[in-house]
Scaffold this active site. Structure first.
Site, mmCIF file in Angstrom:
data_model
loop_
_atom_site.group_PDB
_atom_site.id
_atom_site.type_symbol
_atom_site.label_atom_id
_atom_site.label_comp_id
_atom_site.label_asym_id
_atom_site.label_seq_id
_atom_site.Cartn_x
_atom_site.Cartn_y
_atom_site.Cartn_z
ATOM 1 N N ASN A 220 0.848 -1.196 0.000
ATOM 2 C CA ASN A 220 0.000 0.000 0.000
ATOM 3 C C ASN A 220 0.880 1.242 0.000
ATOM 4 O OD1 ASN A 220 0.524 0.859 2.842
ATOM 5 N ND2 ASN A 220 -0.382 -1.152 3.253
ATOM 6 N N ASP A 289 -4.401 -6.319 5.269
ATOM 7 C CA ASP A 289 -5.408 -7.136 5.961
ATOM 8 C C ASP A 289 -5.359 -8.588 5.509
ATOM 9 O OD1 ASP A 289 -6.355 -5.064 7.503
ATOM 10 O OD2 ASP A 289 -7.686 -4.337 5.919
ATOM 11 N N LYS A 299 7.889 -17.487 -10.574
ATOM 12 C CA LYS A 299 7.118 -16.397 -11.164
ATOM 13 C C LYS A 299 5.930 -16.951 -11.952
ATOM 14 C CE LYS A 299 7.401 -12.467 -14.221
ATOM 15 N NZ LYS A 299 8.059 -11.877 -15.374
ATOM 16 N N PRO A 317 -2.985 -11.767 10.733
ATOM 17 C CA PRO A 317 -3.268 -11.521 12.153
ATOM 18 C C PRO A 317 -3.374 -10.018 12.395
ATOM 19 C CG PRO A 317 -0.951 -12.099 11.828
ATOM 20 C CD PRO A 317 -1.637 -12.310 10.506
ATOM 21 N N ILE A 319 -2.198 -7.384 14.482
ATOM 22 C CA ILE A 319 -1.072 -7.248 15.423
ATOM 23 C C ILE A 319 -1.490 -6.398 16.626
ATOM 24 C CG2 ILE A 319 1.319 -6.468 15.686
ATOM 25 C CD1 ILE A 319 1.523 -6.758 12.565
ATOM 26 N N PHE A 339 -3.500 3.473 15.146
ATOM 27 C CA PHE A 339 -3.727 4.459 14.099
ATOM 28 C C PHE A 339 -4.895 3.978 13.233
ATOM 29 C CE2 PHE A 339 -0.623 7.929 13.402
ATOM 30 C CZ PHE A 339 0.104 7.781 14.575
ATOM 31 N N LYS A 353 -13.119 1.988 15.556
ATOM 32 C CA LYS A 353 -11.863 1.221 15.521
ATOM 33 C C LYS A 353 -11.208 1.166 16.897
ATOM 34 C CE LYS A 353 -10.038 1.027 11.415
ATOM 35 N NZ LYS A 353 -9.394 1.447 10.174
ATOM 36 N N LYS A 357 -10.373 -2.398 18.453
ATOM 37 C CA LYS A 357 -8.985 -2.809 18.719
ATOM 38 C C LYS A 357 -8.714 -2.904 20.225
ATOM 39 C CE LYS A 357 -7.674 -2.383 14.295
ATOM 40 N NZ LYS A 357 -6.901 -3.273 13.462
HETATM 41 N N1 CTP Z 1 -3.249 -3.141 12.468
HETATM 42 C C1 CTP Z 1 -2.479 -4.188 12.892
HETATM 43 N N2 CTP Z 1 -2.549 -5.385 12.251
HETATM 44 C C2 CTP Z 1 -3.402 -5.576 11.222
HETATM 45 C C3 CTP Z 1 -4.196 -4.491 10.777
HETATM 46 C C4 CTP Z 1 -4.085 -3.284 11.420
HETATM 47 O O1 CTP Z 1 -1.693 -4.036 13.838
HETATM 48 N N3 CTP Z 1 -3.453 -6.734 10.630
HETATM 49 C C5 CTP Z 1 -3.167 -1.878 13.199
HETATM 50 C C6 CTP Z 1 -2.607 -0.713 12.413
HETATM 51 O O2 CTP Z 1 -1.209 -0.607 12.591
HETATM 52 C C7 CTP Z 1 -3.357 0.470 13.003
HETATM 53 C C8 CTP Z 1 -4.711 -0.098 13.359
HETATM 54 O O3 CTP Z 1 -4.493 -1.487 13.513
HETATM 55 O O4 CTP Z 1 -2.785 0.896 14.208
HETATM 56 C C9 CTP Z 1 -5.789 0.149 12.359
HETATM 57 O O5 CTP Z 1 -5.347 -0.227 11.074
HETATM 58 P P1 CTP Z 1 -6.308 -0.035 9.814
HETATM 59 O O6 CTP Z 1 -5.648 -0.629 8.620
HETATM 60 O O7 CTP Z 1 -6.766 1.392 9.733
HETATM 61 O O8 CTP Z 1 -7.567 -0.874 10.290
HETATM 62 P P2 CTP Z 1 -8.118 -2.275 9.935
HETATM 63 O O9 CTP Z 1 -8.192 -3.070 11.199
HETATM 64 O O10 CTP Z 1 -7.332 -2.878 8.818
HETATM 65 O O11 CTP Z 1 -9.581 -1.916 9.484
HETATM 66 P P3 CTP Z 1 -10.170 -1.448 8.054
HETATM 67 O O12 CTP Z 1 -9.232 -1.959 7.024
HETATM 68 O O13 CTP Z 1 -11.498 -2.085 8.043
HETATM 69 O O14 CTP Z 1 -10.259 0.048 8.110
#
Ligand code: CTP
Length: 411
Positions: A220, A289, A299, A317, A319, A339, A353, A357
């Site tokens: 990303n 995700d 490849k 997972p 985290i 975040f 969120k 979380k």
């Molecule tokens: N995060 C994480 N591990 C993941 C996904 C997210 O530790 N697998 C943490 C990110 O570092 C951030 C927070 O969770 O602190 C939110 O991440 P974000 O990508 O905004 O949220 P998602 O849980 O992925 O939700 P969505 O994609 O539905 O917005």
């Protein structure tokens, strides 16, 4: 929550005496002088006669915008007491380079020229003395020099470390003066209140990279800049900092231990390996995700029929949620900050969120408005409500966020 003010560089508005003693590293002092002025400090340069053998006062005058002083007999001062006048006005005296001989002289309270006279005459409790040693590796390793450094520290001077590598004399080893950007960062840290002293801060930053095959993957647009700025701000504030970084092209902030990872699973392993020691966990990484189910060993070729490959995914997972659910986080021994990068409805998404979380503090931002940029605007959400941090550089926002986390830890 109240609106917090934007904090400028810790060096802005400071008045520094930059002292140069003799050594080839004087050329680096010119760049340091420029960097200090750019950071908003005013700089009064004082040079020994030996320093003037290596670089001219004219260069330092042009860079500092002030006449350089080099003699205790300088009649420009009305009372003819440059050593008193210049040292009383300073927020610190920084001697860079500090030669072996100059440090030996300071140690004994020698004062036979203006710079050492100023160091001795400064109000010791109000004007700190910061020394950046620079010398040949044998001179640096010599017991006399090491003894002098230890005693100067015991006397209250702040003696910085040295760099290692090739020296002007052709030898290789410890003793080079730190580079101007390293010195600048040491000075930034020196003037930052140590609100995180004793804390162990673990930070995730950047994107993750989920491989499809050996040459392709899914990632990303996160640049990692916010997480790296947080690592820098936390180190300046006195914390021990570990930074788990996804694939980004950013230099490691000074003083920070960095672990590079690629995938979300690797990031989780790195976090798990460090989190037991941490007292603060800040998850600023944009973790993917999903990952591809079954990474191709070779490849994936285009093939004859033009058929697109069918990829299936498994969820990575979470985290942050995992760490926030741990015993240490729930019992208050580990403070977690999440975040949220959203595209719209920031407040509602950030609040949801935070609940999901299970973290006390969640920092929301609009992803497309910040990815790759040097500035950002943040929305902080906690159990009481929300607080905006107005658009500012990521360095400034990181300093504000560190101050807010420190307040929470105190409370
Ligand atoms: N995060 C994480 N591990 C993941 C996904 C997210 O530790 N697998 C943490 C990110 O570092 C951030 C927070 O969770 O602190 C939110 O991440 P974000 O990508 O905004 O949220 P998602 O849980 O992925 O939700 P969505 O994609 O539905 O917005």
């Amino acid at each position: 929550m109240q609106e917090s003010s934007i904090s400028p560089s810790p060096l802005a508005g400071r008045h520094l005496v930059l002292g140069l003693s003799g050594g080839i590293a004087c050329y680096k002092a010119a760049e340091l002088c420029r960097a200090l002025v750019k950071a908003g400090a005013t700089v009064q340069v004082v040079m020994t006669d030996a320093a003037a053998q290596f670089i001219t006062p004219v260069t330092l005058q042009a860079l500092s915008g002030r006449p350089v002083y080099s003699s205790q007999w300088d009649a420009r001062e009305g009372n003819n007491m440059a050593h008193i006048n210049l040292s009383r006005q300073a927020d610190a005296i920084v001697v860079a380079p500090a030669s072996a001989d100059f440090m030996a002289k300071l140690l004994h309270g020698g004062a036979d020229e203006l710079l050492s006279l100023m160091c001795l005459a400064r109000p010791i409790e109000r004007v700190p003395l910061i020394l950046a040693p620079a010398m040949n590796r044998e001179m640096y390793a010599h017991p006399a020099t090491q003894r002098n450094i230890a005693q100067l520290r015991a006397d209250g001077s702040h003696v910085l470390g040295v760099g290692a590598g090739e020296q002007a004399c052709g030898e290789v080893g410890d003793g080079r003066m730190l580079e101007p950007d390293e010195l600048l960062e040491e000075l930034n840290a020196f003037f930052t209140p140590k609100v995180l002293a004793g804390q162990q801060v673990l930070i995730t930053a950047g994107p993750t990279y989920e491989a499809i095959d050996p040459v392709r993957g899914i990632t990303n647009r996160s640049s990692g800049k916010m997480g790296f700025a947080l690592a820098q701000a936390a180190w300046r504030a006195g914390a021990q900092v570990t930074l788990v970084a996804g694939p980004v092209s950013l230099p490691t902030p000074r003083g920070v231990q960095r672990l590079d990872v690629q995938s979300a699973q690797q990031m989780q392993q790195a976090v798990q390996a460090c989190v037991e020691r941490a007292t603060v966990f800040i998850a600023s990484a944009a973790v993917a995700d999903w990952r591809v189910d079954g990474v191709a060993e070779h490849k994936i070729k285009k093939g004859e029929g033009g058929q697109a490959p069918a990829l299936s995914f498994v969820e990575n997972p979470d985290i942050l949620a995992g760490v926030a659910a741990s015993e240490r986080a729930r019992s208050g021994q580990l403070y977690c900050v999440g975040f949220a990068a959203e595209s719209h409805d920031l407040l509602a998404h950030a609040q949801a969120k935070r609940q999901r979380k299970g973290v006390p503090l969640l920092v929301g931002n609009i992803g497309p408005d910040t990815f790759g940029r040097d500035d950002n605007a943040l929305l902080l959400v906690d159990e009481h409500g929300s607080q905006e941090l107005a658009r500012a550089s990521k360095a400034q926002l990181a300093a504000q966020l560190v101050a807010i986390v420190a307040q929470r830890l105190k409370a």
